[in-house]
Design a protein around this motif. Structure first.
Motif, short mmCIF file in Angstrom:
data_model
loop_
_atom_site.label_atom_id
_atom_site.label_comp_id
_atom_site.label_asym_id
_atom_site.label_seq_id
_atom_site.Cartn_x
_atom_site.Cartn_y
_atom_site.Cartn_z
N MET A 1 0.70 -1.13 0.09
CA MET A 1 0.09 0.13 -0.13
C MET A 1 0.95 1.23 -0.06
N ARG A 2 0.81 1.97 -0.88
CA ARG A 2 1.46 3.41 -1.06
C ARG A 2 0.74 4.19 -0.06
N ASN A 3 1.67 5.37 0.53
CA ASN A 3 1.04 6.19 1.48
C ASN A 3 2.06 7.71 1.08
N ASP A 4 1.08 8.62 1.44
CA ASP A 4 1.89 10.13 1.28
C ASP A 4 2.20 10.69 2.75
N VAL A 5 2.27 9.91 3.79
CA VAL A 5 2.67 10.32 5.13
C VAL A 5 3.90 10.99 4.98
N ARG A 6 5.21 10.70 4.48
CA ARG A 6 6.55 11.16 4.35
C ARG A 6 6.22 12.54 3.85
N ASP A 7 5.71 12.70 2.53
CA ASP A 7 5.64 13.83 1.83
C ASP A 7 4.58 14.75 2.65
N ARG A 8 3.43 14.36 3.27
CA ARG A 8 2.82 15.56 3.99
C ARG A 8 3.39 15.84 5.40
N ARG A 9 4.09 14.92 5.80
CA ARG A 9 4.88 15.24 7.10
C ARG A 9 5.91 16.44 6.67
N ALA A 10 6.52 16.11 5.63
CA ALA A 10 7.67 17.19 5.10
C ALA A 10 7.06 18.51 4.80
N GLU A 11 5.95 18.38 4.01
CA GLU A 11 5.27 19.86 3.84
C GLU A 11 4.97 20.58 4.99
N ARG A 55 -8.71 13.12 3.76
CA ARG A 55 -9.25 11.77 3.93
C ARG A 55 -8.29 10.74 4.03
N ILE A 56 -8.62 9.60 4.69
CA ILE A 56 -7.65 8.41 4.59
C ILE A 56 -7.70 8.04 3.04
N GLU A 57 -8.50 8.33 2.29
CA GLU A 57 -8.26 7.75 0.84
C GLU A 57 -7.16 8.60 0.26
N ASP A 58 -7.14 10.02 0.67
CA ASP A 58 -5.99 10.81 0.29
C ASP A 58 -4.75 10.56 0.72
N LEU A 59 -4.55 9.80 1.75
CA LEU A 59 -3.37 9.60 2.66
C LEU A 59 -2.61 8.19 2.20
N PHE A 60 -3.78 7.18 2.05
CA PHE A 60 -3.44 5.72 1.75
C PHE A 60 -4.09 5.42 0.29
N ASP A 61 -3.26 4.77 -0.30
CA ASP A 61 -3.81 4.03 -1.60
C ASP A 61 -3.50 2.49 -1.44
N PRO A 62 -4.42 1.67 -1.04
CA PRO A 62 -4.40 0.30 -1.16
C PRO A 62 -4.02 -0.47 -2.42
N ASP A 63 -4.32 0.26 -3.48
CA ASP A 63 -3.97 -0.15 -4.81
C ASP A 63 -2.72 -0.19 -5.32
N ALA A 64 -1.92 0.65 -4.88
CA ALA A 64 -0.39 0.94 -5.17
C ALA A 64 0.33 0.28 -4.26
N GLU A 65 1.43 -0.08 -4.89
CA GLU A 65 2.85 -0.63 -4.13
C GLU A 65 3.37 0.44 -3.55
N ALA A 66 4.03 0.29 -2.06
CA ALA A 66 4.82 1.24 -1.41
C ALA A 66 6.11 1.29 -2.11
N ALA A 67 6.82 2.69 -1.99
CA ALA A 67 7.94 2.90 -2.71
C ALA A 67 8.96 2.03 -2.43
N ASP A 68 9.29 1.35 -1.36
CA ASP A 68 10.11 0.75 -1.12
C ASP A 68 10.12 -0.68 -1.75
N GLU A 69 8.77 -1.20 -2.15
CA GLU A 69 8.51 -2.35 -2.78
C GLU A 69 8.65 -2.51 -4.29
N GLU A 70 8.70 -0.94 -4.82
CA GLU A 70 8.56 -1.03 -6.27
C GLU A 70 9.98 -1.57 -7.02
#
Length: 70
Positions: A1-11, A55-70
């Motif tokens: 699951m991909r997420n934007d936590v790091r990017d949002r935290r950096a912002e 929204r949770i959907e804006d932060l997490f994308d269960p259909d995408a792979e995490a950056a470390d898994e790509e």
């Protein structure tokens, strides 16, 4: 699951420790979420979304792979 936590935290200019304290988990938990090694509980996902005012959907994308898994 991909997420934007790091990017949002950096912002916001927060450290992992700052974010962890704000949502009631350890810095290591935030690190693991950001790296895609840990999927947060529903309660934690809601807390993170609330913290970032999105929204949770804006932060997490269960259909995408995490950056470390790509």
């Amino acid at each position: 699951m991909r997420n934007d936590v790091r990017d949002r935290r950096a912002e916001t200019g927060e450290s992992q420790a700052d974010l962890a304290a704000a949502v009631g988990v350890t810095r290591q938990s935030i690190n693991a979420i950001e790296r895609g090694r840990y999927d947060p509980s529903l309660d934690l996902a809601f807390a993170l979304a609330d913290h970032f005012d999105c929204r949770i959907e804006d932060l997490f994308d269960p259909d995408a792979e995490a950056a470390d898994e790509e």
